[in-house]
Write a protein that holds these residues in place. Structure first.
Motif, short mmCIF file in Angstrom:
data_model
loop_
_atom_site.label_atom_id
_atom_site.label_comp_id
_atom_site.label_asym_id
_atom_site.label_seq_id
_atom_site.Cartn_x
_atom_site.Cartn_y
_atom_site.Cartn_z
N LEU A 58 0.72 -1.14 0.17
CA LEU A 58 0.12 0.07 0.10
C LEU A 58 0.80 1.08 0.07
CD1 LEU A 58 -2.62 1.42 0.43
CD2 LEU A 58 -2.60 0.97 2.79
N ILE A 59 0.73 1.96 -0.90
CA ILE A 59 1.48 3.25 -1.06
C ILE A 59 0.65 4.49 -0.40
CG2 ILE A 59 2.72 2.41 -3.01
CD1 ILE A 59 1.44 4.43 -4.68
N GLU A 60 1.51 5.32 0.34
CA GLU A 60 0.82 6.58 0.89
C GLU A 60 1.62 7.84 0.80
OE1 GLU A 60 -1.57 6.44 4.83
OE2 GLU A 60 0.62 6.52 5.25
N ASN A 61 1.05 8.92 0.63
CA ASN A 61 1.80 10.18 0.85
C ASN A 61 2.41 10.72 2.12
OD1 ASN A 61 -0.96 10.76 0.85
ND2 ASN A 61 -0.66 12.77 -0.03
N MET A 62 2.37 9.74 2.94
CA MET A 62 2.65 10.05 4.50
C MET A 62 3.53 11.26 4.79
SD MET A 62 1.52 8.53 7.60
CE MET A 62 2.09 8.02 9.10
N HIS A 63 4.50 11.60 3.84
CA HIS A 63 5.39 12.81 4.11
C HIS A 63 4.90 14.01 3.92
CE1 HIS A 63 8.65 10.32 5.78
NE2 HIS A 63 8.12 9.25 5.16
N ASP A 64 3.89 14.15 3.33
CA ASP A 64 3.20 15.28 2.84
C ASP A 64 2.61 16.32 3.79
OD1 ASP A 64 3.76 14.57 0.34
OD2 ASP A 64 1.84 14.41 -0.55
N ILE A 65 3.35 16.44 5.03
CA ILE A 65 2.68 17.03 6.15
C ILE A 65 3.05 18.38 6.04
CG2 ILE A 65 2.37 15.18 7.83
CD1 ILE A 65 5.13 15.90 8.87
N VAL A 100 -3.59 2.19 -2.71
CA VAL A 100 -3.00 3.37 -2.51
C VAL A 100 -4.11 4.52 -1.49
CG1 VAL A 100 -4.38 4.34 -4.71
CG2 VAL A 100 -2.26 5.83 -3.74
N GLN A 101 -3.62 4.92 -0.62
CA GLN A 101 -3.98 6.11 0.16
C GLN A 101 -3.39 7.31 -0.21
OE1 GLN A 101 -3.95 5.52 4.34
NE2 GLN A 101 -5.56 6.86 4.50
N VAL A 102 -4.58 8.30 -0.26
CA VAL A 102 -3.80 9.73 -0.70
C VAL A 102 -4.60 10.67 0.63
CG1 VAL A 102 -4.41 11.82 -1.86
CG2 VAL A 102 -4.19 9.53 -2.95
N LEU A 103 -3.60 11.13 1.31
CA LEU A 103 -3.99 11.84 2.51
C LEU A 103 -3.78 13.47 2.20
CD1 LEU A 103 -1.59 10.30 4.90
CD2 LEU A 103 -3.80 10.01 4.89
N ALA A 104 -5.18 14.21 2.63
CA ALA A 104 -6.07 13.50 3.56
C ALA A 104 -7.30 13.44 2.89
CB ALA A 104 -6.32 14.41 4.92
N CYS A 105 -7.91 12.31 3.17
CA CYS A 105 -9.16 11.91 2.50
C CYS A 105 -9.32 12.22 0.90
CB CYS A 105 -10.44 12.95 3.19
SG CYS A 105 -10.59 12.69 5.06
N GLY A 106 -8.21 11.91 0.15
CA GLY A 106 -8.27 12.11 -1.07
C GLY A 106 -8.69 10.76 -1.80
N ASN A 107 -10.09 10.20 -1.38
CA ASN A 107 -10.51 9.03 -1.83
C ASN A 107 -10.94 8.98 -3.24
OD1 ASN A 107 -10.52 8.47 1.03
ND2 ASN A 107 -12.25 9.43 1.55
N PHE A 121 -6.93 -1.90 -4.92
CA PHE A 121 -7.53 -1.20 -3.70
C PHE A 121 -7.09 -0.01 -3.10
CE2 PHE A 121 -3.87 -3.43 -1.78
CZ PHE A 121 -3.73 -2.80 -0.65
N ILE A 122 -8.06 0.65 -2.56
CA ILE A 122 -7.62 2.04 -1.86
C ILE A 122 -8.05 1.98 -0.37
CG2 ILE A 122 -8.19 3.32 -4.04
CD1 ILE A 122 -10.39 4.48 -2.27
N ARG A 123 -7.43 2.50 0.49
CA ARG A 123 -7.81 2.81 1.89
C ARG A 123 -8.39 4.42 1.86
NH1 ARG A 123 -3.90 2.31 7.19
NH2 ARG A 123 -5.42 2.91 8.51
N SER A 124 -9.60 4.25 2.22
CA SER A 124 -10.55 5.50 2.28
C SER A 124 -10.65 5.98 3.81
CB SER A 124 -11.68 5.06 1.63
OG SER A 124 -12.70 6.12 2.18
N GLU A 125 -10.53 7.25 4.12
CA GLU A 125 -11.09 7.84 5.16
C GLU A 125 -12.46 8.56 5.14
OE1 GLU A 125 -7.71 10.26 6.84
OE2 GLU A 125 -7.09 10.30 4.71
N GLY A 126 -13.08 8.42 6.22
CA GLY A 126 -14.41 9.31 6.31
C GLY A 126 -15.40 8.40 5.59
N PHE A 127 -15.54 6.95 5.65
CA PHE A 127 -16.29 6.52 4.81
C PHE A 127 -17.96 6.69 5.35
CE2 PHE A 127 -18.46 2.62 2.95
CZ PHE A 127 -18.24 2.64 1.53
N VAL A 128 -18.07 6.32 6.38
CA VAL A 128 -19.32 6.57 7.16
C VAL A 128 -19.06 7.52 8.42
CG1 VAL A 128 -20.75 4.47 6.47
CG2 VAL A 128 -19.02 4.63 8.27
N PHE A 129 -20.02 8.36 8.67
CA PHE A 129 -19.90 9.32 9.87
C PHE A 129 -18.91 10.32 9.88
CE2 PHE A 129 -22.00 5.39 11.84
CZ PHE A 129 -23.36 5.87 11.91
N GLY A 130 -19.36 11.42 10.27
CA GLY A 130 -18.33 12.75 10.07
C GLY A 130 -17.58 12.85 11.59
N HIS A 131 -16.58 13.40 11.31
CA HIS A 131 -15.45 13.44 12.73
C HIS A 131 -14.79 14.57 12.43
CE1 HIS A 131 -13.44 10.45 9.99
NE2 HIS A 131 -12.20 11.38 10.43
#
Length: 276
Positions: A58-65, A100-107, A121-131
């Motif tokens: 799984l690739i992710e743009n973790m260092h894009d802080i 792939v996952q794109v931070l933040a919430c780049g689903n 596959f992708i890893r998704s944030e915020g699929f159900v319920f707001g936070h």
């Protein structure tokens, strides 16, 4: 319902997904002008995971802080992650799922990248319920996201979804249990559920896994804090585990990947699989 092209996450043996935290991308505060080296590093880590026979990457743009919300993600992020996704896909065996996952919430962005790079596959944030996350408010996206997947003909790309995700406050849904959240995600057609601790590298609660085990039909995935020492708490009931920090030097996600850590962990996994 799990898409049939990826049965790997629905088998009885717990699968290992290795994280590739790509270097800071062009346009982000920590970018150092090292684009060519960023590609080479991602390829190196993919080859390392291939050598040690991980089940998925799984690739992710973790260092894009610091991260920005989806509406502020630039075209350069999508373009660069597509290039990196294709580079990793070319390294890994055809039968090994790549995501792939794109931070933040780049689903939506992640779905487009997966479509273009032939990721599974992708890893998704915020699929159900707001936070409320550290980059701002995250609204539920399932309906919009699945319609977008249909629109771009990417229904062969799995959407694995975090529940009550790390680095976030869930006070506004405190009256909604983890199990109720999982059932909502299932109802909204998630392909898999990810459970995490409160922050990167923090262990997910084995009790949370037990609460969901046998009560949902989609795969359960542990998304943070798994180590060689605590894998026994998750191995029986999780269909997959995502490893990032534990594969780095000193267990710190900011450090370089350690082949010794990868090798030691996979040896532990082999022992568990032999004794199951």
């Amino acid at each position: 319902m799990l898409i049939s092209c990826l049965p790997v996450f629905n088998q009885q043996t717990c699968k290992v997904i290795g994280m590739i935290h790509v270097d800071a991308l062009p346009g982000t505060p920590r970018y150092t002008g090292n684009w060519k080296q960023t590609i080479e590093k991602a390829i190196y880590e993919a080859n390392l995971y291939k050598k040690h026979q991980l089940d998925a990457v799984l690739i992710e743009n973790m260092h894009d802080i610091p991260y920005v919300p989806e509406r502020l993600l630039g075209a350069e992020i999508v373009a660069c992650m597509t290039r990196l996704g294709q580079a990793v896909r070319d390294v890994m065996p055809k039968e090994t799922p790549c995501g792939v996952q794109v931070l933040a919430c780049g689903n939506k962005q992640a779905l487009a990248i997966a479509k273009a790079s032939q990721l599974q596959f992708i890893r998704s944030e915020g699929f159900v319920f707001g936070h409320v996350a550290d980059e701002g408010y995250t609204d539920a996206c399932a309906g919009d996201l699945l319609r977008y997947r249909k629109l771009i003909d990417a229904e062969d790309v799995l959407i694995l979804t975090d529940l009550k995700k790390k680095h976030s406050s869930h006070a506004i849904t405190a009256d909604v249990s983890l199990l109720e959240t999982a059932h909502a995600a299932e109802f909204f057609l998630t392909d898999g559920i990810i459970i995490t601790g409160t922050a990167t590298g923090h262990a997910a609660s084995p009790e949370d896994l037990q609460q969901l085990s046998g009560r949902v039909k989609v795969p359960l995935i542990i998304g943070s804090g798994v180590t060689k020492d605590n894998i026994g708490s998750y191995f029986k009931d999780a269909q997959a585990i995502i490893i990032g920090s534990h594969f780095k030097r000193n267990g710190n996600w900011l450090e370089e990947i350690s082949e010794e850590a990868v090798n030691d962990f996979m040896q532990k996994i082999c022992q568990l699989r032999q004794t199951k």
